[in-house]
Design an enzyme around this catalytic site. Structure first.
Site, PDB file in Angstrom:
ATOM      1  N   HIS A 139     -43.639 -97.079 -21.663  1.00  0.00           N
ATOM      2  CA  HIS A 139     -43.986 -96.746 -20.271  1.00  0.00           C
ATOM      3  C   HIS A 139     -44.780 -97.851 -19.569  1.00  0.00           C
ATOM      4  CE1 HIS A 139     -42.423 -92.765 -20.634  1.00  0.00           C
ATOM      5  NE2 HIS A 139     -43.303 -92.388 -21.537  1.00  0.00           N
TER       6      HIS A 139
ATOM      7  N   ASP B  38     -36.475 -91.493 -26.560  1.00  0.00           N
ATOM      8  CA  ASP B  38     -37.661 -90.688 -26.271  1.00  0.00           C
ATOM      9  C   ASP B  38     -37.314 -89.670 -25.179  1.00  0.00           C
ATOM     10  OD1 ASP B  38     -40.952 -91.133 -26.626  1.00  0.00           O
ATOM     11  OD2 ASP B  38     -40.384 -90.201 -24.733  1.00  0.00           O
TER      12      ASP B  38
ATOM     13  N   HIS C 118     -39.054 -88.819 -22.686  1.00  0.00           N
ATOM     14  CA  HIS C 118     -39.493 -89.330 -21.385  1.00  0.00           C
ATOM     15  C   HIS C 118     -38.799 -90.661 -21.110  1.00  0.00           C
ATOM     16  CE1 HIS C 118     -42.877 -86.814 -22.862  1.00  0.00           C
ATOM     17  NE2 HIS C 118     -42.884 -86.384 -21.618  1.00  0.00           N
TER      18      HIS C 118
ATOM     19  N   ASP D  58     -39.920 -86.863 -29.393  1.00  0.00           N
ATOM     20  CA  ASP D  58     -40.398 -85.733 -28.612  1.00  0.00           C
ATOM     21  C   ASP D  58     -39.287 -84.965 -27.897  1.00  0.00           C
ATOM     22  OD1 ASP D  58     -40.101 -88.058 -27.170  1.00  0.00           O
ATOM     23  OD2 ASP D  58     -42.046 -87.966 -26.175  1.00  0.00           O
TER      24      ASP D  58
END
Length: 308
Positions: A122, A159, A161, A243
């Site tokens: 990120h 992931d 996200h 996740d």
């Protein structure tokens, strides 16, 4: 040939406030899950500024270093924290990614998994966010291209996200292909299919909340795998977030542990066909400790099988 595991105790020195999902216990659980495996264990070195500047300006690096507190924890934003050991831990994360690329490209290892924290996908060019300080995967890709002279590097991020940081750092890099599957809508709000990169070098695979194994596998089989084959990478880098597991508390996808096993196996098969099996995997998210450990173990097991 064998699978390399790169990690360092300094990554346990990145401390977040009590109750924060990106906690020291994450790495403890992953390393415990990998203990029985016969791995080439390599200590993650400390990345130098010249490594970090492949993706971030020196002014940003200096700002992050200056933000580290002498004691306790300090917030860079509502999600992203630093403690006295955070800068060194983050440098170890970048160092692990670079050392893993060197090990795989030199033939020291067939493939590699970097078990470090904080995660990195990120972090944008001048913005820390989403628990991340530096763009580990993007830096690893740029190192492979510029230091080793590779022509094409693919990064696949699974992931839950969206890997907005990696996308930002590779947006203008025509020698890379960035593929990201993620729940949408979900923080950070990026990752639409319309985001394609400056050179049509980005492929986003948004998945609706509640999407299960069938939806994920269809997206990869119909879109991601053909793009990888067409791109013909010299190296495959994975941003391995776990996740998307149905047990994870921060999102609402419904992947099972077996899905991470399947995806790793299929990506390794493509790597075997396209680039001699050269895969470097970097730990990103995963916040249910038991699910994280199980999925990471399945992931590394498939790396080991692929590297035999």
């Amino acid at each position: 040939m064998t699978t390399a595991l790169l990690t360092h105790a300094d990554c346990l020195g990145h401390v977040t406030p009590e109750g924060h999902p990106e906690q020291v216990a994450r790495l403890d659980h992953v390393l415990h899950a990998l203990e029985p495996f016969d791995l080439l264990r390599i200590g993650a070195p400390v990345a130098e500024d010249r490594d970090l500047t492949r993706a971030h300006p020196q002014s940003y690096i200096d700002r992050i270093a200056a933000a580290a507190p002498a004691e306790g924890e300090t917030a860079l934003d509502s999600d992203t924290w630093m403690s006295p050991g955070s800068m060194n831990a983050a440098r170890r994360g970048v160092g692990a990614a670079i050392r893993a690329v060197d090990a795989v490209l030199s033939g020291e290892a067939s493939n590699a998994f970097c078990a470090t924290r904080p995660p990195g996908h990120h972090a944008e060019r001048e913005t820390p966010m989403g628990f991340c300080l530096f763009g580990n995967a993007a830096i690893a890709a740029k190192h492979a291209l510029d230091h080793h002279g590779l022509e094409r590097v693919a990064v696949v991020d699974f992931d839950v996200h969206h890997g907005n940081g990696t996308q930002d750092l590779l947006w203008d890099e025509p020698r890379t292909l960035f593929i990201s599957s993620q729940q949408s809508p979900l923080w950070p709000g990026t990752g639409a299919a319309s985001e394609r990169g400056a050179h049509d070098n980005v492929l986003n695979l948004p998945l609706a909340p509640g999407s299960d194994s069938a939806s994920m596998r269809a997206a990869y089989i119909e879109q991601a795998f053909p793009r990888l084959h067409d791109f013909r990478p010299d190296l495959l880098i994975l941003s391995a977030g776990f996740d998307a597991h149905r047990e994870d508390p921060l999102a609402q996808l419904a992947w099972e542990t077996e899905d991470f096993r399947w995806l790793t196996r299929e990506l390794c098969r493509i790597a075997a066909d396209q680039c001699g099996g050269r895969v470097v995997s970097l730990l990103e998210g995963g916040y249910d400790l038991a699910a994280l450990a199980a999925a990471a173990r399945a992931h590394v097991y498939e790396l080991i099988e692929a590297g035999k």
